[in-house]
Design a protein around this motif. Structure first.
Motif, PDB file in Angstrom:
ATOM      1  N   LEU A 174      -0.405  13.022  -5.558  1.00 24.27           N
ATOM      2  CA  LEU A 174      -0.490  14.178  -4.669  1.00 24.27           C
ATOM      3  C   LEU A 174      -1.925  14.624  -4.431  1.00 24.27           C
ATOM      4  CD1 LEU A 174       2.526  16.268  -6.023  1.00 24.27           C
ATOM      5  CD2 LEU A 174       2.420  14.910  -3.927  1.00 24.27           C
ATOM      6  N   THR A 175      -2.791  14.455  -5.433  1.00 28.64           N
ATOM      7  CA  THR A 175      -4.177  14.922  -5.308  1.00 28.64           C
ATOM      8  C   THR A 175      -4.918  14.222  -4.182  1.00 28.64           C
ATOM      9  OG1 THR A 175      -4.311  15.483  -7.663  1.00 28.64           O
ATOM     10  CG2 THR A 175      -6.381  15.131  -6.497  1.00 28.64           C
ATOM     11  N   ASP A 176      -4.742  12.910  -4.061  1.00 25.75           N
ATOM     12  CA  ASP A 176      -5.479  12.134  -3.063  1.00 25.75           C
ATOM     13  C   ASP A 176      -4.678  11.868  -1.787  1.00 25.75           C
ATOM     14  OD1 ASP A 176      -7.667  11.989  -4.680  1.00 25.75           O
ATOM     15  OD2 ASP A 176      -7.098  10.088  -5.591  1.00 25.75           O
ATOM     16  N   LEU A 177      -3.451  12.351  -1.714  1.00 27.82           N
ATOM     17  CA  LEU A 177      -2.576  12.002  -0.603  1.00 27.82           C
ATOM     18  C   LEU A 177      -3.054  12.632   0.708  1.00 27.82           C
ATOM     19  CD1 LEU A 177       0.003  10.285  -0.449  1.00 27.82           C
ATOM     20  CD2 LEU A 177       1.317  12.414  -0.470  1.00 27.82           C
ATOM     21  N   GLU A 178      -3.077  11.821   1.771  1.00 29.20           N
ATOM     22  CA  GLU A 178      -3.487  12.289   3.092  1.00 29.20           C
ATOM     23  C   GLU A 178      -2.505  11.792   4.147  1.00 29.20           C
ATOM     24  OE1 GLU A 178      -7.413  10.958   3.837  1.00 29.20           O
ATOM     25  OE2 GLU A 178      -8.335  12.137   2.214  1.00 29.20           O
ATOM     26  N   LEU A 179      -2.512  12.440   5.299  1.00 35.39           N
ATOM     27  CA  LEU A 179      -1.680  11.994   6.409  1.00 35.39           C
ATOM     28  C   LEU A 179      -2.034  10.550   6.775  1.00 35.39           C
ATOM     29  CD1 LEU A 179      -1.724  15.103   8.792  1.00 35.39           C
ATOM     30  CD2 LEU A 179       0.092  14.391   7.233  1.00 35.39           C
ATOM     31  N   GLY A 180      -1.020   9.734   6.987  1.00 36.84           N
ATOM     32  CA  GLY A 180      -1.248   8.344   7.352  1.00 36.84           C
ATOM     33  C   GLY A 180      -1.356   7.407   6.171  1.00 36.84           C
ATOM     34  N   LEU A 233       6.052   3.133   2.997  1.00 35.60           N
ATOM     35  CA  LEU A 233       6.286   4.202   3.961  1.00 35.60           C
ATOM     36  C   LEU A 233       4.970   4.913   4.259  1.00 35.60           C
ATOM     37  CD1 LEU A 233       9.611   5.806   2.623  1.00 35.60           C
ATOM     38  CD2 LEU A 233       9.320   4.038   4.370  1.00 35.60           C
ATOM     39  N   THR A 234       4.876   5.473   5.448  1.00 33.18           N
ATOM     40  CA  THR A 234       3.663   6.172   5.881  1.00 33.18           C
ATOM     41  C   THR A 234       3.883   7.677   5.834  1.00 33.18           C
ATOM     42  OG1 THR A 234       3.069   4.349   7.356  1.00 33.18           O
ATOM     43  CG2 THR A 234       2.025   6.473   7.767  1.00 33.18           C
ATOM     44  N   VAL A 235       2.922   8.383   5.238  1.00 35.15           N
ATOM     45  CA  VAL A 235       3.006   9.835   5.116  1.00 35.15           C
ATOM     46  C   VAL A 235       2.878  10.478   6.496  1.00 35.15           C
ATOM     47  CG1 VAL A 235       1.917  11.902   4.156  1.00 35.15           C
ATOM     48  CG2 VAL A 235       2.068   9.800   2.784  1.00 35.15           C
ATOM     49  N   MET A 236       3.915  11.231   6.893  1.00 37.74           N
ATOM     50  CA  MET A 236       3.901  11.908   8.195  1.00 37.74           C
ATOM     51  C   MET A 236       3.525  13.382   8.060  1.00 37.74           C
ATOM     52  SD  MET A 236       7.156  10.398  10.304  1.00 37.74           S
ATOM     53  CE  MET A 236       6.731  11.505  11.651  1.00 37.74           C
ATOM     54  N   PRO A 296       3.881  20.735  -0.397  1.00 37.76           N
ATOM     55  CA  PRO A 296       3.206  21.184  -1.618  1.00 37.76           C
ATOM     56  C   PRO A 296       3.427  20.244  -2.802  1.00 37.76           C
ATOM     57  CG  PRO A 296       4.252  23.033  -0.526  1.00 37.76           C
ATOM     58  CD  PRO A 296       4.704  21.802   0.204  1.00 37.76           C
ATOM     59  N   ASN A 297       4.588  19.608  -2.861  1.00 38.62           N
ATOM     60  CA  ASN A 297       4.870  18.714  -3.989  1.00 38.62           C
ATOM     61  C   ASN A 297       5.393  17.355  -3.529  1.00 38.62           C
ATOM     62  OD1 ASN A 297       7.274  19.618  -2.986  1.00 38.62           O
ATOM     63  ND2 ASN A 297       8.249  19.945  -4.978  1.00 38.62           N
ATOM     64  N   GLY A 298       5.002  16.927  -2.322  1.00 38.62           N
ATOM     65  CA  GLY A 298       5.460  15.641  -1.844  1.00 38.62           C
ATOM     66  C   GLY A 298       5.061  15.379  -0.409  1.00 38.62           C
ATOM     67  N   PHE A 299       5.918  14.665   0.327  1.00 33.13           N
ATOM     68  CA  PHE A 299       5.617  14.305   1.707  1.00 33.13           C
ATOM     69  C   PHE A 299       6.895  13.889   2.419  1.00 33.13           C
ATOM     70  CE2 PHE A 299       5.362  10.514  -0.867  1.00 33.13           C
ATOM     71  CZ  PHE A 299       5.938   9.510  -0.098  1.00 33.13           C
ATOM     72  N   THR A 300       6.820  13.762   3.735  1.00 38.18           N
ATOM     73  CA  THR A 300       7.919  13.203   4.515  1.00 38.18           C
ATOM     74  C   THR A 300       7.444  11.918   5.168  1.00 38.18           C
ATOM     75  OG1 THR A 300       7.350  14.423   6.530  1.00 38.18           O
ATOM     76  CG2 THR A 300       8.877  15.491   4.988  1.00 38.18           C
ATOM     77  N   ALA A 301       8.400  11.033   5.432  1.00 38.90           N
ATOM     78  CA  ALA A 301       8.087   9.744   6.046  1.00 38.90           C
ATOM     79  C   ALA A 301       9.236   9.325   6.948  1.00 38.90           C
ATOM     80  CB  ALA A 301       7.847   8.685   4.966  1.00 38.90           C
ATOM     81  N   ALA A 302       8.908   8.685   8.070  1.00 35.84           N
ATOM     82  CA  ALA A 302       9.926   8.142   8.968  1.00 35.84           C
ATOM     83  C   ALA A 302      10.347   6.768   8.470  1.00 35.84           C
ATOM     84  CB  ALA A 302       9.381   8.047  10.389  1.00 35.84           C
ATOM     85  N   GLU A 343       4.443   4.552  -5.883  1.00 33.77           N
ATOM     86  CA  GLU A 343       3.132   3.962  -6.156  1.00 33.77           C
ATOM     87  C   GLU A 343       2.234   4.166  -4.938  1.00 33.77           C
ATOM     88  OE1 GLU A 343       0.807  -0.277  -6.934  1.00 33.77           O
ATOM     89  OE2 GLU A 343       2.976  -0.276  -6.659  1.00 33.77           O
ATOM     90  N   PRO A 344       1.045   4.732  -5.118  1.00 31.18           N
ATOM     91  CA  PRO A 344       0.109   4.851  -3.991  1.00 31.18           C
ATOM     92  C   PRO A 344      -0.463   3.481  -3.660  1.00 31.18           C
ATOM     93  CG  PRO A 344      -0.956   5.560  -6.004  1.00 31.18           C
ATOM     94  CD  PRO A 344       0.480   5.282  -6.364  1.00 31.18           C
ATOM     95  N   SER A 345      -1.043   3.353  -2.476  1.00 31.66           N
ATOM     96  CA  SER A 345      -1.605   2.070  -2.070  1.00 31.66           C
ATOM     97  C   SER A 345      -2.826   1.722  -2.910  1.00 31.66           C
ATOM     98  CB  SER A 345      -1.983   2.100  -0.584  1.00 31.66           C
ATOM     99  OG  SER A 345      -2.898   3.145  -0.327  1.00 31.66           O
ATOM    100  N   LEU A 346      -3.088   0.434  -2.992  1.00 33.94           N
ATOM    101  CA  LEU A 346      -4.217  -0.075  -3.774  1.00 33.94           C
ATOM    102  C   LEU A 346      -5.533   0.294  -3.115  1.00 33.94           C
ATOM    103  CD1 LEU A 346      -5.176  -1.939  -6.136  1.00 33.94           C
ATOM    104  CD2 LEU A 346      -4.984  -3.844  -4.533  1.00 33.94           C
TER     105      LEU A 346
END
Length: 241
Positions: free
Chosen positions: A43-49, A59-62, A66-72, A95-98
């Motif tokens: 969550l700390t480093d998570l960004e749109l896309g 999945l791609t973050v859309m 506050p505690n997660g994300f949505t994805a199509a 798992e976040p991307s490498l």
């Protein structure tokens, strides 16, 4: 690109037919230190896309929550993976991307699921859990002894398999079993399977070499038994450089 090293367990909830909400709050007050640390890191480093592997599905973050994300999720993904087999909540491996320069502790995982597998059995041994799965034909051809496979996004080594790969066994160490949703599986439950990407390219090259050998090689090189006469100039002239 991922490595198959799950960082945390999350909770997935469908929002309509093609949108998923993934939160990193499971289980409330009961997550292990490793799961909590992994969720915080995601969550700390998570960004749109950004790309996130959800049970092995890229999945791609859309939208950020506050505690997660949505994805199509596309119809193809819903039809090929376990994400399309739930109408309620399910617990998923995350798992976040490498990142460039990060440790590669598992194997290269693309997040593109080949097909489904089904748990046959999970047996506790002295130092591991031996889990056996059945695999459909879309992925079985990539399963070989001592090869790599991702099960629900978890990088594992094939300990044993039948001749065609329709059945295989893996040994899951206790920490992996405890910190992923593999421990929640019951016999007959479906899992997402991704074969080793290296095997897919080998298969393609072998098929291309068999089908297109005459078309892909210049006439001047037909019948050559060695690399004699093949120079940078020759390759450039025939479109290879």
């Amino acid at each position: 690109m991922f490595t198959g090293l799950v960082r945390s367990i999350g909770r997935l909830r469908p929002l309509g037919t093609d949108l998923m909400q993934i939160t990193c709050d499971y289980p409330a007050g009961g997550t292990s230190e490793a799961n909590r640390a992994g969720a915080e890191a995601i969550l700390t480093d998570l960004e749109l896309g950004d790309s996130v592997a959800v049970d092995g599905v890229c999945l791609t973050v859309m939208h950020l929550l506050p505690n997660g994300f949505t994805a199509a999720v596309s119809p193809e993904t819903l039809g090929r993976t376990t994400l399309g087999k739930t109408s309620g909540e399910m617990l998923v491996n995350l798992e976040p991307s490498l990142r460039v320069g990060s440790k590669l502790g598992g194997h290269f995982v693309t997040g593109h699921i080949d097909g489904l597998g089904y748990l046959d059995s999970a047996v506790r041994t002295e130092n591991a859990w031996e889990m056996s799965f059945r695999a459909d034909g879309r992925v079985s051809r990539y399963i070989v002894p001592k090869g790599s496979i991702a099960v629900n996004g978890v990088s594992l080594t094939v300990a044993d398999c039948d001749a065609i790969g329709s059945w295989f066994k893996v040994a899951v160490i206790p920490v992996t079993y405890a910190e992923t949703n593999l421990r929640l599986l019951e016999p007959g439950d479906p899992v997402n399977l991704e074969g080793d990407v290296l095997g897919k390219y080998v298969e393609k090259f072998l098929r291309a070499g068999k089908d297109d050998s005459e078309r892909s090689v210049p006439q001047e090189m037909m019948g050559r038994s060695s690399m004699e006469g093949v120079s940078p100039g020759f390759l450039a002239e025939h479109g290879y450089l």
